[in-house]
Design a protein around this motif. Structure first.
Motif, PDB file in Angstrom:
ATOM      1  N   ALA A  52       0.860  -1.189   0.000  1.00  0.00           N
ATOM      2  CA  ALA A  52       0.000   0.000   0.000  1.00  0.00           C
ATOM      3  C   ALA A  52       0.890   1.230   0.000  1.00  0.00           C
ATOM      4  O   ALA A  52       1.859   1.309   0.764  1.00  0.00           O
ATOM      5  N   GLU A  53       0.555   2.179  -0.859  1.00  0.00           N
ATOM      6  CA  GLU A  53       1.282   3.443  -0.900  1.00  0.00           C
ATOM      7  C   GLU A  53       0.982   4.242   0.366  1.00  0.00           C
ATOM      8  O   GLU A  53      -0.047   4.024   1.015  1.00  0.00           O
ATOM      9  N   ALA A  54       1.845   5.190   0.681  1.00  0.00           N
ATOM     10  CA  ALA A  54       1.605   6.080   1.822  1.00  0.00           C
ATOM     11  C   ALA A  54       0.245   6.756   1.643  1.00  0.00           C
ATOM     12  O   ALA A  54      -0.103   7.190   0.550  1.00  0.00           O
ATOM     13  N   GLY A  55      -0.529   6.795   2.717  1.00  0.00           N
ATOM     14  CA  GLY A  55      -1.853   7.408   2.672  1.00  0.00           C
ATOM     15  C   GLY A  55      -2.958   6.459   2.252  1.00  0.00           C
ATOM     16  O   GLY A  55      -4.122   6.831   2.194  1.00  0.00           O
ATOM     17  N   HIS A  56      -2.616   5.199   1.939  1.00  0.00           N
ATOM     18  CA  HIS A  56      -3.604   4.208   1.499  1.00  0.00           C
ATOM     19  C   HIS A  56      -3.459   2.942   2.331  1.00  0.00           C
ATOM     20  O   HIS A  56      -2.587   2.829   3.172  1.00  0.00           O
ATOM     21  N   GLY A  57      -4.319   1.978   2.072  1.00  0.00           N
ATOM     22  CA  GLY A  57      -4.211   0.686   2.747  1.00  0.00           C
ATOM     23  C   GLY A  57      -4.635   0.711   4.195  1.00  0.00           C
ATOM     24  O   GLY A  57      -4.106  -0.028   5.016  1.00  0.00           O
ATOM     25  N   VAL A  58      -5.622   1.541   4.522  1.00  0.00           N
ATOM     26  CA  VAL A  58      -6.140   1.624   5.900  1.00  0.00           C
ATOM     27  C   VAL A  58      -7.328   0.671   6.020  1.00  0.00           C
ATOM     28  O   VAL A  58      -8.114   0.519   5.095  1.00  0.00           O
ATOM     29  N   GLY A  59      -7.456   0.026   7.165  1.00  0.00           N
ATOM     30  CA  GLY A  59      -8.517  -0.962   7.379  1.00  0.00           C
ATOM     31  C   GLY A  59      -7.958  -2.339   7.093  1.00  0.00           C
ATOM     32  O   GLY A  59      -6.762  -2.583   7.228  1.00  0.00           O
ATOM     33  N   ASP A  60      -8.826  -3.261   6.686  1.00  0.00           N
ATOM     34  CA  ASP A  60      -8.400  -4.607   6.339  1.00  0.00           C
ATOM     35  C   ASP A  60      -8.294  -4.717   4.824  1.00  0.00           C
ATOM     36  O   ASP A  60      -9.281  -4.566   4.111  1.00  0.00           O
ATOM     37  N   CYS A  61      -7.092  -4.986   4.330  1.00  0.00           N
ATOM     38  CA  CYS A  61      -6.832  -5.129   2.898  1.00  0.00           C
ATOM     39  C   CYS A  61      -6.498  -6.588   2.622  1.00  0.00           C
ATOM     40  O   CYS A  61      -5.686  -7.178   3.341  1.00  0.00           O
ATOM     41  N   THR A  62      -7.105  -7.159   1.582  1.00  0.00           N
ATOM     42  CA  THR A  62      -6.881  -8.567   1.282  1.00  0.00           C
ATOM     43  C   THR A  62      -6.387  -8.761  -0.148  1.00  0.00           C
ATOM     44  O   THR A  62      -6.716  -7.994  -1.043  1.00  0.00           O
ATOM     45  N   ASP A  63      -5.586  -9.789  -0.316  1.00  0.00           N
ATOM     46  CA  ASP A  63      -5.164 -10.273  -1.623  1.00  0.00           C
ATOM     47  C   ASP A  63      -5.589 -11.740  -1.625  1.00  0.00           C
ATOM     48  O   ASP A  63      -4.989 -12.578  -0.945  1.00  0.00           O
ATOM     49  N   THR A  64      -6.671 -12.042  -2.347  1.00  0.00           N
ATOM     50  CA  THR A  64      -7.223 -13.390  -2.383  1.00  0.00           C
ATOM     51  C   THR A  64      -6.764 -14.061  -3.671  1.00  0.00           C
ATOM     52  O   THR A  64      -7.104 -13.622  -4.765  1.00  0.00           O
ATOM     53  N   PHE A  65      -5.978 -15.125  -3.514  1.00  0.00           N
ATOM     54  CA  PHE A  65      -5.397 -15.816  -4.661  1.00  0.00           C
ATOM     55  C   PHE A  65      -6.328 -16.918  -5.163  1.00  0.00           C
ATOM     56  O   PHE A  65      -6.828 -17.724  -4.387  1.00  0.00           O
ATOM     57  N   ALA A  66      -6.538 -16.940  -6.479  1.00  0.00           N
ATOM     58  CA  ALA A  66      -7.227 -18.054  -7.132  1.00  0.00           C
ATOM     59  C   ALA A  66      -6.166 -19.101  -7.457  1.00  0.00           C
ATOM     60  O   ALA A  66      -4.963 -18.813  -7.423  1.00  0.00           O
ATOM     61  N   ALA A  67      -6.594 -20.302  -7.807  1.00  0.00           N
ATOM     62  CA  ALA A  67      -5.651 -21.395  -8.091  1.00  0.00           C
ATOM     63  C   ALA A  67      -4.634 -21.025  -9.154  1.00  0.00           C
ATOM     64  O   ALA A  67      -3.449 -21.355  -9.032  1.00  0.00           O
ATOM     65  N   ASP A  68      -5.064 -20.306 -10.192  1.00  0.00           N
ATOM     66  CA  ASP A  68      -4.113 -19.978 -11.256  1.00  0.00           C
ATOM     67  C   ASP A  68      -3.220 -18.778 -10.931  1.00  0.00           C
ATOM     68  O   ASP A  68      -2.354 -18.423 -11.725  1.00  0.00           O
ATOM     69  N   ASN A  69      -3.396 -18.165  -9.755  1.00  0.00           N
ATOM     70  CA  ASN A  69      -2.490 -17.103  -9.313  1.00  0.00           C
ATOM     71  C   ASN A  69      -1.229 -17.666  -8.663  1.00  0.00           C
ATOM     72  O   ASN A  69      -0.274 -16.940  -8.422  1.00  0.00           O
ATOM     73  N   VAL A  70      -1.237 -18.953  -8.338  1.00  0.00           N
ATOM     74  CA  VAL A  70      -0.087 -19.590  -7.687  1.00  0.00           C
ATOM     75  C   VAL A  70       0.244 -20.846  -8.490  1.00  0.00           C
ATOM     76  O   VAL A  70      -0.571 -21.767  -8.580  1.00  0.00           O
ATOM     77  N   THR A  71       1.423 -20.862  -9.091  1.00  0.00           N
ATOM     78  CA  THR A  71       1.819 -22.009  -9.927  1.00  0.00           C
ATOM     79  C   THR A  71       3.173 -22.555  -9.493  1.00  0.00           C
ATOM     80  O   THR A  71       3.948 -21.876  -8.810  1.00  0.00           O
ATOM     81  N   LEU A  72       3.438 -23.786  -9.922  1.00  0.00           N
ATOM     82  CA  LEU A  72       4.675 -24.477  -9.570  1.00  0.00           C
ATOM     83  C   LEU A  72       5.318 -25.038 -10.830  1.00  0.00           C
ATOM     84  O   LEU A  72       4.642 -25.621 -11.683  1.00  0.00           O
ATOM     85  N   ASP A  73       6.628 -24.828 -10.937  1.00  0.00           N
ATOM     86  CA  ASP A  73       7.427 -25.428 -12.007  1.00  0.00           C
ATOM     87  C   ASP A  73       8.429 -26.375 -11.345  1.00  0.00           C
ATOM     88  O   ASP A  73       9.096 -25.991 -10.369  1.00  0.00           O
ATOM     89  N   VAL A  74       8.534 -27.585 -11.872  1.00  0.00           N
ATOM     90  CA  VAL A  74       9.526 -28.543 -11.372  1.00  0.00           C
ATOM     91  C   VAL A  74      10.246 -29.114 -12.589  1.00  0.00           C
ATOM     92  O   VAL A  74       9.603 -29.686 -13.477  1.00  0.00           O
ATOM     93  N   PRO A  75      11.579 -28.958 -12.659  1.00  0.00           N
ATOM     94  CA  PRO A  75      12.303 -29.522 -13.803  1.00  0.00           C
ATOM     95  C   PRO A  75      12.233 -31.056 -13.759  1.00  0.00           C
ATOM     96  O   PRO A  75      12.005 -31.630 -12.700  1.00  0.00           O
ATOM     97  N   GLN A  76      12.443 -31.686 -14.913  1.00  0.00           N
ATOM     98  CA  GLN A  76      12.384 -33.141 -14.957  1.00  0.00           C
ATOM     99  C   GLN A  76      13.449 -33.705 -14.035  1.00  0.00           C
ATOM    100  O   GLN A  76      14.628 -33.359 -14.127  1.00  0.00           O
TER     101      GLN A  76
END
Length: 189
Positions: free
Chosen positions: A144-168
């Motif tokens: 949150a920039e200065a002067g913003h982000g007051v109260g409860d702020c959330t970042d809710t991730f969907a399944a495709d917002n978090v991915t995994l790569d594993v080399p063979q």
């Protein structure tokens, strides 16, 4: 007496018949103020992380290369509580390599997790998520920039917002875990 009564009658009729004209001053009016002073709750004085997600990727095939494997389950959201401070804040995310149990020698070497911004709420003004790949290198994931982000702020991730790569690679069959460390820095983003 008749003369006085006649004059009174003529005066009364004249008042009823003739219109009465009044003038209002169009320039009059008033502007005032109302004030209220918010006081800091003495039991709530710090910006803090109140929740962070737990992520599961499900089953991968041993010996196969995996790219962009979306999370199979994400429990919870990243939530920052700010009781009214205007300094701004940042959340950094660091992750360890995926290891089996306490044995750091048994790991998914080269595995990478990738986070992209989820759904930001309740307000998006001055608050943003960022893309980060946190294994072995912490990165800012929510800010949150200065002067913003007051109260409860959330970042809710969907399944495709978090991915995994594993080399063979071939590894020991079992469950591997990465520790996610979410750190709040109460400084402007």
């Amino acid at each position: 007496m008749k003369k006085h009564l006649g004059i009174a009658l003529v005066a009364a009729v004249t008042c009823l018949v003739l219109p009465v004209v009044g003038y209002a001053d169009d320039s009059s009016g008033a502007t005032t103020t109302a004030k209220v002073s918010l006081q800091q709750n003495p039991d709530d004085t710090a910006v803090k992380i109140t929740s962070a997600p737990t992520i599961t990727f499900g089953n991968l095939t041993n010996g196969a290369k995996t790219t962009g494997q979306a999370a199979s389950n994400i429990e919870g959201a990243l939530t920052v509580h700010n009781p009214g401070l205007t300094s701004g804040w940042k959340v950094q995310l660091a992750a360890t390599q995926f290891t089996m149990g306490e044995d750091s020698n048994t790991s998914l070497k080269g595995a990478e997790m990738h986070f992209t911004p989820g759904t930001i709420g309740p307000s998006t003004t001055g608050v943003a998520g960022t893309t980060v790949s946190p294994i072995n290198q912490a990165g800012v994931i929510f800010a949150a920039e200065a002067g913003h982000g007051v109260g409860d702020c959330t970042d809710t991730f969907a399944a495709d917002n978090v991915t995994l790569d594993v080399p063979q690679q071939w590894g020991t069959v079992g469950t591997y875990t990465s520790s996610l460390t979410w750190t709040l820095v109460n400084t402007p983003a």
